[in-house]
Structures are given as C-alpha cells and as structure tokens.
Design an enzyme around this catalytic site. Structure first.
Site, mmCIF file in Angstrom:
data_model
loop_
_atom_site.group_PDB
_atom_site.id
_atom_site.type_symbol
_atom_site.label_atom_id
_atom_site.label_comp_id
_atom_site.label_asym_id
_atom_site.label_seq_id
_atom_site.Cartn_x
_atom_site.Cartn_y
_atom_site.Cartn_z
ATOM 1 N N SER A 23 0.634 -1.327 0.306
ATOM 2 C CA SER A 23 -0.173 -0.124 -0.171
ATOM 3 C C SER A 23 0.776 1.212 0.236
ATOM 4 C CB SER A 23 -1.282 -0.428 1.301
ATOM 5 O OG SER A 23 0.043 -0.035 2.331
ATOM 6 N N HIS A 230 -1.356 5.748 6.302
ATOM 7 C CA HIS A 230 -0.005 5.534 5.707
ATOM 8 C C HIS A 230 -0.275 7.523 4.736
ATOM 9 C CE1 HIS A 230 -1.607 2.128 5.407
ATOM 10 N NE2 HIS A 230 -1.137 1.365 4.405
#
Length: 247
Positions: A23, A230
């Site tokens: 990711s 993230h």
C-alpha cells in the site's frame, strides 16, 4: 547505469519501469485511485505514477497492491517483470510483520499491550522476514536481470514529543517508530546484499509525521480505516518521490 538515469526529467526513453509493492507503493491514503485497480487502490498521486508522469518512460507497469506481502509479490506481481525491465521500485515487508494489526493494538489497548505487539512485529522482522525478502529479491533479479532496483522503506509515523494533545501517548509513539526502524534496518541490509538501492524516507519525513511541526504527510486514524497511517498525496510528492528519484 548512471547515464541511463541522467536522462532529462521530461524524457526517460528506453526506461521500462515496473512498480511493485504494498500500500505504501500503490498509494493507499493518497486518493485519486485508478478505477481499474479495485481494492489494490493504486493512486495517480502515488510516487510511481508521479515519476512516470515526470519522466515519460517507454513503458510503465503499476502492479503494487494494498495489503501485499512478500508471498503476494511472488505469486501475483513478479510476472510483470521481464528481461526488458530496466527500473523496478518496491516496498514490502510491513504487512508480513503485521504492521496494521500492531497499529490497531496500539491505538485501542494500553501501553504494555502496544509494546508487546511491537516486540512481536520486531521479532518477526529480524528472524523470519529476511529470508522472505531474499526470496523476493532473488526472484526480481532472475526475472529482470538488467533492472536497476530501488527498495523503499517506511517512515516514522509519529513525532515523539510532538504537538499532539489527542491520540496515543509518547510511549506508544516511540514503540511504533521503533518498529519502523527495525523494519527499515532489515530492508536496507537485505537490499544491500542483493545489490539493490535502498530509499530511506525517515529523514525527509522528519517533522512531517503525525504530531510533527510541519504539514503532516501521513493520515492519522481516518475513514476508510485502511487509509490510516499511510502517506497522503503530499507524502508521496514531497517524501517518496524525491527519495526514489535521487536513486
């Protein structure tokens, strides 16, 4: 090798670039997802896509996928490589070490539970992960023997002693950052052993972490929950892209 990558920023003719990884490479958390990428959440704001836009390589394959572990690279991503591949980027290892579960424990449970979870992840990173990375790196070399390979690491998530009043305390923040340090040191060593370049993003993210004094480049706890912790689009353009480009 140097002459090839010294091509003008507008034109990297002759470069066949393949972006592998998890990711942190697909761009989860950066928004603007490619409709055909589904749950892999490949973003047009992710560093591989930004590099492609800036350099116009002869070919570009973007196969990084949210949640990918080392086994997923071998099973479903490595086939994107071949003898004509000249540039490869990859970030992988965080999911193998159970980073998402560790973060969840640290956010929801007490300090000691967080430290215990981090220690389990660190132990995995130092004992089991090296062999898994070696398999992935060997497979990359076998499939793309002519490629320049850049392994990207993971940033610190938090600024310890930072400006946050809310959220988890510094004990947990320090433990989580320690897990990133362990992971990065393992990645750097295995990459070096394979003859690959290692992109350490920790210093460029300094003060851009959650609770840092500058614009935060990382999502805190957010919805959808898989985008938490993230890099935002700014983390890819301001952090990952310059580190990757320099290598």
């Amino acid at each position: 090798m140097t002459t090839l990558f010294a091509a003008s920023s507008a034109n990297a003719a002759g470069v066949n670039y393949v972006a592998l990884g998890d990711s942190y490479s697909s761009g989860v958390g950066a928004g603007s997802y490619l409709s055909d990428s589904g749950s892999c959440k490949r973003s047009t704001n992710a560093y591989p896509y930004l590099w492609k836009n800036a350099h116009a390589p002869s070919s570009f394959k973007f196969v990084a996928c949210s949640g990918a572990r080392t086994g997923d690279i071998l099973n479903s991503q490595i086939s994107a490589l071949d003898a004509s591949t000249t540039l490869v980027s990859i970030s992988v290892g965080g999911n193998d070490a159970g980073f998402a579960d560790t973060m969840q424990t640290c956010v929801l449970d007490g300090d000691q539970e967080c430290i215990d979870a981090v220690n389990v992840a660190k132990n995995y990173a130092t004992t089991t992960l090296p062999g898994q990375l070696d398999k992935v790196y060997s497979a990359i070399k076998a499939k793309a023997p002519n490629a320049h390979v850049v392994v990207l690491g993971y940033p610190h998530i938090y600024k310890v002693g930072g400006s946050c009043i809310f959220g988890i305390g510094d004990t947990k923040r320090a433990a989580i950052n320690g897990a990133a340090d362990t992971l990065d040191s393992v990645l750097a060593k295995r990459a070096a052993n394979a003859g690959f370049a290692f992109g350490d993003v920790r210093s460029i993210f300094n003060e851009h972490e959650i609770c840092g004094s500058l614009t935060t480049w990382l999502n805190s706890t957010t919805l959808p929950v898989d985008e938490s912790y993230h890099p935002k689009a700014s983390g890819h353009s301001g952090g990952y892209l310059p580190v990757f480009s320099a290598l």
